[in-house]
Design an enzyme around this catalytic site. Structure first.
Site, PDB file in Angstrom:
ATOM      1  N   TRP A 322       2.505  -8.897 -17.503  1.00 47.74           N
ATOM      2  CA  TRP A 322       3.078  -7.706 -16.872  1.00 47.74           C
ATOM      3  C   TRP A 322       4.509  -7.510 -17.338  1.00 47.74           C
ATOM      4  O   TRP A 322       5.230  -8.477 -17.604  1.00 47.74           O
ATOM      5  CB  TRP A 322       3.070  -7.832 -15.342  1.00 47.74           C
ATOM      6  CG  TRP A 322       1.710  -8.002 -14.753  1.00 47.74           C
ATOM      7  CD1 TRP A 322       1.236  -9.093 -14.090  1.00 47.74           C
ATOM      8  CD2 TRP A 322       0.638  -7.049 -14.773  1.00 47.74           C
ATOM      9  NE1 TRP A 322      -0.074  -8.876 -13.692  1.00 47.74           N
ATOM     10  CE2 TRP A 322      -0.468  -7.636 -14.105  1.00 47.74           C
ATOM     11  CE3 TRP A 322       0.489  -5.763 -15.303  1.00 47.74           C
ATOM     12  CZ2 TRP A 322      -1.687  -6.986 -13.940  1.00 47.74           C
ATOM     13  CZ3 TRP A 322      -0.731  -5.114 -15.139  1.00 47.74           C
ATOM     14  CH2 TRP A 322      -1.796  -5.718 -14.463  1.00 47.74           C
ATOM     15  N   TRP A 398      -6.703  -0.930  -5.673  1.00 45.28           N
ATOM     16  CA  TRP A 398      -5.782  -1.304  -6.756  1.00 45.28           C
ATOM     17  C   TRP A 398      -6.425  -2.346  -7.665  1.00 45.28           C
ATOM     18  O   TRP A 398      -6.318  -2.277  -8.890  1.00 45.28           O
ATOM     19  CB  TRP A 398      -4.440  -1.790  -6.191  1.00 45.28           C
ATOM     20  CG  TRP A 398      -3.535  -0.622  -5.918  1.00 45.28           C
ATOM     21  CD1 TRP A 398      -3.333   0.004  -4.728  1.00 45.28           C
ATOM     22  CD2 TRP A 398      -2.750   0.110  -6.890  1.00 45.28           C
ATOM     23  NE1 TRP A 398      -2.479   1.069  -4.885  1.00 45.28           N
ATOM     24  CE2 TRP A 398      -2.104   1.157  -6.197  1.00 45.28           C
ATOM     25  CE3 TRP A 398      -2.538  -0.016  -8.261  1.00 45.28           C
ATOM     26  CZ2 TRP A 398      -1.247   2.072  -6.842  1.00 45.28           C
ATOM     27  CZ3 TRP A 398      -1.689   0.886  -8.895  1.00 45.28           C
ATOM     28  CH2 TRP A 398      -1.058   1.917  -8.185  1.00 45.28           C
TER      29      TRP A 398
HETATM   30  P1  FAD Z   1     -13.368  11.489   1.468  1.00 42.88           P
HETATM   31  O1  FAD Z   1     -13.818  11.693   0.070  1.00 42.88           O
HETATM   32  O2  FAD Z   1     -13.527  12.616   2.393  1.00 42.88           O
HETATM   33  O3  FAD Z   1     -14.147  10.206   1.991  1.00 42.88           O
HETATM   34  C1  FAD Z   1     -14.411   9.965   3.377  1.00 42.88           C
HETATM   35  C2  FAD Z   1     -13.847   8.625   3.793  1.00 42.88           C
HETATM   36  O4  FAD Z   1     -14.464   7.579   3.050  1.00 42.88           O
HETATM   37  C3  FAD Z   1     -12.368   8.458   3.545  1.00 42.88           C
HETATM   38  O5  FAD Z   1     -11.598   9.017   4.579  1.00 42.88           O
HETATM   39  C4  FAD Z   1     -12.219   6.951   3.450  1.00 42.88           C
HETATM   40  O6  FAD Z   1     -12.134   6.362   4.717  1.00 42.88           O
HETATM   41  C5  FAD Z   1     -13.524   6.531   2.806  1.00 42.88           C
HETATM   42  N1  FAD Z   1     -13.342   6.387   1.354  1.00 42.88           N
HETATM   43  C6  FAD Z   1     -13.520   7.319   0.407  1.00 42.88           C
HETATM   44  N2  FAD Z   1     -13.305   6.800  -0.814  1.00 42.88           N
HETATM   45  C7  FAD Z   1     -12.960   5.510  -0.626  1.00 42.88           C
HETATM   46  C8  FAD Z   1     -12.613   4.445  -1.503  1.00 42.88           C
HETATM   47  N3  FAD Z   1     -12.605   4.579  -2.834  1.00 42.88           N
HETATM   48  N4  FAD Z   1     -12.311   3.241  -0.962  1.00 42.88           N
HETATM   49  C9  FAD Z   1     -12.330   3.057   0.383  1.00 42.88           C
HETATM   50  N5  FAD Z   1     -12.665   4.033   1.255  1.00 42.88           N
HETATM   51  C10 FAD Z   1     -12.977   5.241   0.754  1.00 42.88           C
HETATM   52  N6  FAD Z   1      -8.063   4.718   1.093  1.00 42.88           N
HETATM   53  C11 FAD Z   1      -7.511   4.462   2.293  1.00 42.88           C
HETATM   54  O7  FAD Z   1      -8.092   4.841   3.322  1.00 42.88           O
HETATM   55  N7  FAD Z   1      -6.332   3.796   2.393  1.00 42.88           N
HETATM   56  C12 FAD Z   1      -5.645   3.354   1.298  1.00 42.88           C
HETATM   57  O8  FAD Z   1      -4.593   2.734   1.446  1.00 42.88           O
HETATM   58  C13 FAD Z   1      -6.185   3.654   0.016  1.00 42.88           C
HETATM   59  N8  FAD Z   1      -5.534   3.295  -1.117  1.00 42.88           N
HETATM   60  C14 FAD Z   1      -6.072   3.604  -2.347  1.00 42.88           C
HETATM   61  C15 FAD Z   1      -5.404   3.214  -3.513  1.00 42.88           C
HETATM   62  C16 FAD Z   1      -5.931   3.523  -4.768  1.00 42.88           C
HETATM   63  C17 FAD Z   1      -5.206   3.076  -6.017  1.00 42.88           C
HETATM   64  C18 FAD Z   1      -7.141   4.225  -4.868  1.00 42.88           C
HETATM   65  C19 FAD Z   1      -7.728   4.568  -6.209  1.00 42.88           C
HETATM   66  C20 FAD Z   1      -7.831   4.590  -3.728  1.00 42.88           C
HETATM   67  C21 FAD Z   1      -7.323   4.286  -2.451  1.00 42.88           C
HETATM   68  N9  FAD Z   1      -7.993   4.650  -1.271  1.00 42.88           N
HETATM   69  C22 FAD Z   1      -7.441   4.351  -0.049  1.00 42.88           C
HETATM   70  C23 FAD Z   1      -9.364   5.187  -1.324  1.00 42.88           C
HETATM   71  C24 FAD Z   1      -9.474   6.716  -1.360  1.00 42.88           C
HETATM   72  O9  FAD Z   1      -8.627   7.255  -2.330  1.00 42.88           O
HETATM   73  C25 FAD Z   1      -9.164   7.372  -0.014  1.00 42.88           C
HETATM   74  O10 FAD Z   1      -9.896   6.750   1.011  1.00 42.88           O
HETATM   75  C26 FAD Z   1      -9.543   8.854  -0.054  1.00 42.88           C
HETATM   76  O11 FAD Z   1      -8.835   9.519  -1.066  1.00 42.88           O
HETATM   77  C27 FAD Z   1      -9.239   9.476   1.295  1.00 42.88           C
HETATM   78  O12 FAD Z   1      -9.441  10.853   1.236  1.00 42.88           O
HETATM   79  P2  FAD Z   1     -10.563  11.557   2.088  1.00 42.88           P
HETATM   80  O13 FAD Z   1     -10.472  11.119   3.506  1.00 42.88           O
HETATM   81  O14 FAD Z   1     -10.426  13.008   1.823  1.00 42.88           O
HETATM   82  O15 FAD Z   1     -11.874  10.983   1.436  1.00 42.88           O
END
Ligand code: FAD
Length: 492
Positions: A322, A398
C-alpha cells in the site's frame, strides 16, 4: 393516545413488575419483539437508550450517523410519548447505566433485541451474565437481521463464505416471521426516572453545520422509514433489477440508514414485497430481496470473522505494498480527483451522507487500485461520513472491492472510472448534480473532460486545473501499477 395510556395505567395491578427495555440498533416500536413481549407479559416499562463509550456496545459512531441518531432518538421519543411512555437517556458503560436504573426503578427484568457486531456481542454477553447473577431476569430477542448468524449452516455444518449458497439457504429456510404490530400503549412505571437531555449529547454538528444538505434528503425515524419504503414500492421497485445500477435514476430504496439503526426491521421490508400485484415483476422484487440478504450475509461474515473491518480475510493481502499518500487520499475524500464519476460520488457522500451503490464500488476501486491506498482508509472515511455506516456491510463491501474478502471480486477487476460513468450515467445526470462546474459539458465529454478539445471546454466554461482538477492519476498507468503489485503478491 394519552387517554389510552391513562386507561392502561388504571388497569395496571399494583404488583405489576417493572422492566427496562433497552433500545440499541432497533429504534422503532413496530416489529420489536422485546417490546411486544414486555407489553404482552404485563410489565411496567421503562424504555432506555444508553450512549455507550466509543468502541463499546454499538461500536464507534461516525459523525454523519451521529446526526442521524440525534433525529432518530427524537422520533423514537415522540412515538413513546404517544404511548404514554418516556424514553430515558443515559450515557456511560452499559453495566453501570443499567445497574443505576435498576436501583432507581426497582426493575426486575431487562429485555433487549440482540445485536451482532463484535463489540456489542462482548458487552452483552458479560452484562447478561452479571445481571442474571444479580437476580435480574434477562431476555433477548431476534430482529436486527433476517436470520441470525448461527442459524444458517452449510451442508457440512460450518458457516458460509460465499453469497450464492448463503442466499439459497436463507431463501430455502422459509419466510422471516410476520412483523409484529406496534403496541397501543405502554404501562408506565410508578415513578419516571431522570433522563439526560439529548441536546447535551452534542450529536449534531454546529460550527460549521456540514449536515445542512442532509435535512432536505432525509427523515430519520420510523415514519420516515415507512414512507421511504412505500415510495420505493410505488415508484422505484419496478425496474429495480436493471435500473438499480444507474445513480442518476430513483430505482433504489435508500432504506439503508433506516435499517442501520433499526428504524424498520428487515423482516418488514421483506414482507412489504409480498403479495404485490401482477404488474410487479418477480425479477424486481426477488432481486431486491437478494440485495437485502447481502446485509445478512455481511453480518454472517462479521460474526464468524470479528476482525472484518481491520484485517484482510485473505491473509495473502497482508503483504500488499500500500502507498502512503495523504495528499491523494485527501483529494479522493474531497471529490477533487479529476474523474467526474468519482468526484460526484465523494461529493454526494459529503453533502447527503449517502452514495449510490454502483458509485461506492467505483470510488472504492479507485482508492484501492488507482491510488493504491489501503482499503481500511476508505472503510474509515465511509464509517465517518455515511448515514448508513454499518459495521458489517461497510467492512464486507470494502474487502469485496479490495479482493481480500471472503466472497470478493477478483483483484484484477479494476473499475474504469470513465467507462463506468459512460455506461451507468450516460447523460451525466448524476455528475451534473454533484459536480456543477461540469454542468454545461456535452454528454460526450462529461466523464472525460480531460479529453475534450479546448473549444469545447471553453464553451462549457471549464478550465482544467482551475475550475475543475486535472486527473490526479492516469487510469491506464495506475491500472498497470496495480496489476504489477498484485502479481508481486502472487509470486511471493
Ligand atoms: P437498495 O438497493 O435499495 O437495497 C436494499 C437494502 O439492501 C439496502 O438498504 C441495504 O440494507 C441492503 N443492501 C443492498 N446492497 C447491499 C450490499 N452490497 N451489501 C450489504 N447490504 C446491501 N451498506 C450499508 O448499509 N452500510 C455501509 O456502511 C455500506 N458501506 C459500503 C461500502 C462500500 C465500499 C460498498 C461498495 C457498499 C457499501 N454498502 C453499505 C452496501 C450498499 O452500497 C448499500 O447498502 C446501498 O447502497 C444502500 O442503498 P439502498 O438502501 O438504496 O439499497
Amino acid at each position: 393516545m394519552a387517554l389510552k395510556a391513562n386507561e392502561e395505567e388504571q388497569r395496571m395491578p399494583q404488583s405489576a413488575k417493572t422492566l427496562i427495555l433497552w433500545f440499541r440498533k432497533d429504534l422503532r416500536i413496530s416489529d420489536h419483539a422485546a417490546l411486544a413481549t414486555a407489553v404482552d407479559e404485563g410489565f411496567r416499562i421503562v424504555p432506555l437508550y444508553i450512549r455507550e463509550p466509543e468502541h463499546a456496545g454499538t461500536g464507534p459512531l461516525g459523525a454523519a450517523q451521529a446526526w442521524w441518531l440525534h433525529h432518530s432518538l427524537e422520533a423514537l421519543s415522540a412515538s413513546l410519548d404517544a404511548l404514554g411512555a418516556s424514553l430515558v437517556l443515559r450515557s456511560g458503560a452499559a453495566d453501570a447505566a443499567l445497574s443505576d436504573l435498576i436501583t432507581e426503578t426497582g426493575a426486575s427484568a431487562v429485555f433487549w433485541n440482540r445485536r451482532y457486531d463484535p463489540s456489542g456481542i462482548s458487552v452483552d454477553k458479560a452484562l447478561k451474565a452479571k445481571l442474571i447473577a444479580d437476580g435480574i431476569e434477562v431476555r433477548t430477542f431476534a430482529g436486527q437481521i433476517l436470520h441470525e448468524p448461527t442459524k444458517l449452516k452449510t451442508g457440512a455444518g460450518g458457516h458460509f463464505r460465499v453469497y450464492t449458497p448463503f442466499w439459497k439457504a436463507l431463501d430455502g429456510s422459509g419466510e422471516p416471521p410476520e412483523p409484529i404490530p406496534a403496541p397501543k400503549a405502554l404501562p408506565a412505571p410508578e415513578h419516571w426516572p431522570k433522563s439526560e437531555k439529548l441536546s447535551d449529547w452534542d450529536l449534531l454538528p454546529t460550527k460549521p453545520n456540514w449536515a445542512k444538505g442532509f435535512e432536505s434528503e432525509w427523515q430519520p425515524g420510523e415514519d420516515g422509514a415507512r414512507k421511504r419504503l412505500a415510495d420505493f414500492i410505488a415508484s422505484g421497485l419496478k425496474g429495480y433489477r436493471t435500473r438499480r445500477d444507474f445513480p442518476g435514476e430513483a430505482h433504489v430504496s435508500m432504506l439503508s440508514p433506516h435499517l442501520a439503526l433499526g428504524e424498520i426491521s428487515p423482516a418488514s421490508v421483506w414482507h412489504a414485497t409480498r403479495g404485490l400485484s401482477d404488474s410487479y415483476s418477480s425479477e424486481d422484487y426477488i432481486h431486491f430481496r437478494k440485495e437485502l440478504v447481502w446485509r445478512d450475509f455481511s453480518y454472517h461474515l462479521l460474526f464468524h470473522f470479528p476482525d472484518l473491518a481491520t484485517k484482510n480475510w485473505n491473509t495473502k493481502f497482508d503483504a500488499f505494498p500500500w502507498r502512503h499518500a495523504p495528499d491523494l487520499l485527501e483529494k479522493w475524500r474531497k471529490g477533487q480527483t479529476g474523474y467526474p464519476i468519482i468526484d460526484a460520488g465523494m461529493r454526494q457522500l459529503w453533502q447527503t451522507g449517502f452514495m449510490h451503490n454502483r458509485v461506492r464500488m467505483i470510488v472504492a476501486s479507485f482508492l484501492i487500485k488507482d491510488l493504491l491506498i489501503d482499503w481500511r482508509e476508505g472503510e474509515r472515511w465511509f464509517r465517518d461520513t455515511l448515514v448508513d455506516a454499518d459495521p458489517a456491510s461497510n467492512a464486507a463491501s470494502w474487502q469485496w472491492v479490495a479482493g481480500s474478502g471472503a466472497d470478493a471480486a477478483p483483484f484484477f477487476r479494476i473499475f474504469n472510472p470513465i467507462s463506468q460513468g459512460e455506461k451507468f450515467d450516460p447523460e451525466g445526470a448524476y455528475v451534473r448534480r454533484f459536480v456543477p462546474e461540469l454542468k454545461a459539458m456535452p454528454d460526450k465529454f462529461i466523464h472525460k473532460p480531460f479529453d475534450a478539445p479546448f473549444a469545447v471546454l471553453k464553451e462549457a466554461g471549464v478550465s482544467l486545473g482551475k475550475t475543475y482538477p486535472q486527473p490526479i492519476v492516469d487510469h491506464g498507468k495506475a491500472r498497470d501499477a496495480a496489476m504489477a503489485a498484485f502479481q508481486g503478491l502472487k509470486t511471493e
